[in-house]
Design a protein around this motif. Structure first.
Motif, PDB file in Angstrom:
ATOM      1  N   LEU A 156     -81.438 -28.285 -10.940  1.00  0.00           N
ATOM      2  CA  LEU A 156     -81.096 -26.909 -10.599  1.00  0.00           C
ATOM      3  C   LEU A 156     -79.710 -26.810  -9.978  1.00  0.00           C
TER       4      LEU A 156
ATOM      5  N   TYR B  84     -77.098 -27.166 -12.694  1.00  0.00           N
ATOM      6  CA  TYR B  84     -76.927 -25.914 -13.436  1.00  0.00           C
ATOM      7  C   TYR B  84     -76.102 -24.911 -12.636  1.00  0.00           C
ATOM      8  N   GLN B  85     -76.344 -24.866 -11.333  1.00  0.00           N
ATOM      9  CA  GLN B  85     -75.586 -23.944 -10.486  1.00  0.00           C
ATOM     10  C   GLN B  85     -74.095 -24.295 -10.496  1.00  0.00           C
TER      11      GLN B  85
ATOM     12  N   TYR C 275     -72.580 -23.315 -13.798  1.00  0.00           N
ATOM     13  CA  TYR C 275     -72.466 -21.859 -13.842  1.00  0.00           C
ATOM     14  C   TYR C 275     -71.227 -21.395 -13.079  1.00  0.00           C
TER      15      TYR C 275
ATOM     16  N   ILE D 235     -80.811 -19.772 -15.728  1.00  0.00           N
ATOM     17  CA  ILE D 235     -80.953 -20.398 -14.412  1.00  0.00           C
ATOM     18  C   ILE D 235     -82.046 -19.713 -13.606  1.00  0.00           C
TER      19      ILE D 235
ATOM     20  N   LYS E 200     -85.290 -21.177 -13.972  1.00  0.00           N
ATOM     21  CA  LYS E 200     -85.438 -22.453 -13.265  1.00  0.00           C
ATOM     22  C   LYS E 200     -85.830 -22.246 -11.808  1.00  0.00           C
TER      23      LYS E 200
END
Length: 204
Positions: free
Chosen positions: A139, A142-143, A146, A187, A190
């Motif tokens: 996670l 992904y952040q 992003y 996201i 998630k």
């Protein structure tokens, strides 16, 4: 003879008492250490869950904003002609992104990662359940991706020049309301595990 046996027995008894005392002390110390680690682990996990919940709220605000801007962009797209798209952006009278109703900039969600980094630096993360580590690491990755993507769009908007066309500016906005928005919604799915993290944190 009997006196020697008595002395040997007394020595053995004293030795047994000492050994038992040392063992008891070590056991008590181990229990205290384990309890301390469990307290630190629970506190660290609670900080991470709190941080991720805050990030989720920021993401939801960003999604709502980008969805509202997407409606405006779709409407503008319907009235732009091919000729309009290849006009110089600065000085054109058809489209200016700053004049979009509700425009407040690119608005990339503000993600924090302090709690997660602190867990890694302190080493307490090694006490987490391996599945939990995998989920939160994914996670946070992904952040990070992003944020990089959002900042690249912001950079494109900032670096518009006198030679840029309406299509250049409009293309950057479409990246924001299509690609970035899709990434945001991905996201967000998630983050659905956050409640599971919170509920199971005491046992991790």
């Amino acid at each position: 003879m009997a006196q020697n046996q008595k002395r040997i027995f007394q020595y053995l008894l004293d030795l047994l008492i000492v050994v038992f005392g040392v063992f008891l002390g070590m056991y008590a110390s181990e229990i205290q250490s384990k309890n301390r680690i469990n307290r630190e682990k629970a506190k660290s996990i609670s900080f991470i869950v709190e941080e991720l919940l805050s990030n989720k709220a920021s993401l939801e605000r960003s999604i709502a904003y980008h969805q509202s801007i997407k409606v405006k962009i779709d409407s503008i797209s319907n009235i732009l002609t091919e000729e309009n798209k290849f006009e110089k952006y600065f000085g054109n009278r058809v489209f200016r992104h700053t004049e979009i109703e509700g425009w407040r900039g690119v608005q990339v969600a503000n993600f924090e990662h302090t709690a997660f980094e602190a867990a890694k630096i302190s080493g307490i993360i090694k006490e987490y359940d391996i599945a939990f580590i995998k989920d939160i690491s994914s996670l946070y990755t992904y952040q990070e991706k992003y944020t990089e993507f959002g900042n690249s769009i912001l950079s494109r908007m900032i670096n518009l020049t006198s030679s840029s066309t309406v299509l250049d500016a409009f293309g950057s906005l479409e990246l924001m309301v299509v690609d970035l928005l899709q990434f945001e919604t991905f996201i967000l799915t998630k983050f659905e595990k956050l409640e599971q993290f919170s509920e199971s944190s005491s046992g991790l």
